[in-house]
Design a protein around this motif. Structure first.
Motif: not given
Length: 307
Positions: A238, A260, A264
């Motif tokens: 993360w 994000w 990921v």
């Protein structure tokens, strides 16, 4: 004194809530990874415990925490390494603007470099302290890999530091203005390869020994100690995705959250689509290809952005 005590209590609760949020992100990431790998491999993934298997990760965590811890090593580093790994993973987040800074420093980038350097000791201590030949081999592999890519990784970030003329992660919030002029597509590709090496993810999860059928430096860890190492690894995923959004896009708001998620998903899909590299291939790639390319980037930055 009373106000100071209240401030300390408030800060302590704030840090505790922040850490719980990060742990929830890890649980969500583990579930997402298992679902994505299931789709890549044409299977369902976890689907029994809870609605669509959403509680499976929580129960797996409880099982790991309640599992018996076998004391295979007599060295104190065998017990210190898991706690140090999780602590460094938490400290990483205190200097990035997500969603705010716990510690706003002009040298937060250098602070992150130092934390990344300490992570090398976690791998080394975990393998060497376990007093196992397999664990020692895994830690040596991990340290050699870290030395290979961290030099390139830090020089690469120095290029952006020279552009922003500052050592604060907050200065990177405006770096998206250079996308399309200086930060070309191949810069982003270099970054993705570097963070995959930083996270020990496929195709660079070289600490695992396929011929020995062991997981690497953490092969002797079980129970809560393995859980701590596992949490620190996924928390760093993360963290690297937040840095990716910070450097190559937007780190705040709805668009930042979408970025994000995209980073990921990219990391998770790479694990299901690419084979593992050989050990010598990584070293040749970093020292023979990426390091000269990064030096060229740095020369370009010094020529065009030195003023």
């Amino acid at each position: 004194m009373v106000l100071l005590g209240i401030l300390y209590v408030y800060l302590g609760w704030l840090i505790l809530i922040y850490m719980l949020m990060l742990l929830l992100l890890v649980a969500f990431l583990v579930l997402l990874e298992r679902k994505v790998l299931g789709m890549v491999q044409a299977r369902k993934g976890p689907n029994i415990v809870g609605l669509f298997g959403m509680v499976q990760t929580i129960l797996d965590g409880v099982k790991l925490l309640t599992k018996k811890f076998v004391f295979s090593g007599s060295s104190m580093f065998f017990y210190i390494a898991p706690f140090m790994g999780l602590m460094l993973a938490f400290i990483h987040w205190f200097v990035v603007p997500f969603p705010f800074n716990f510690w706003n420093s002009e040298y937060s980038v250098i602070f992150s470099f130092v934390i990344m350097g300490f992570l090398v000791f976690v791998v080394l201590w975990a393998g060497w302290g376990s007093e196992s030949g397999y664990g020692l081999i895994g830690s040596v592999r991990g340290v050699a890999q870290m030395i290979s890519y961290e030099v390139v990784f830090m020089f690469y970030l120095c290029c952006f530091v020279l552009v922003m003329k500052g050592y604060n992660w907050d200065d990177f919030l405006g770096i998206e203005m250079y996308v399309g002029t200086f930060l070309k597509l191949f810069l982003f590709i270099v970054w993705v390869v570097l963070i995959l090496a930083e996270l020990n993810r496929t195709p660079f999860d070289l600490v695992e020994g396929e011929s020995e059928l062991v997981s690497g430096f953490n092969v002797e860890f079980s129970g809560y100690s393995f859980t701590l190492l596992f949490l620190s690894e996924y928390m760093n995923i993360w963290f690297m995705c937040v840095l990716s959004a910070l450097i190559f896009g937007e780190c705040e708001g709805l668009f930042g959250g979408i970025l994000w998620g995209a980073y990921v998903m990219c990391i998770l899909l790479v694990r299901g689509l690419l084979p593992r590299f050989k050990f010598n291939q990584l070293i040749k790639l970093m020292w023979g290809v990426y390091l000269p390319v990064v030096f060229i980037f740095m020369i370009v930055v010094l020529v065009f952005f030195s003023g």
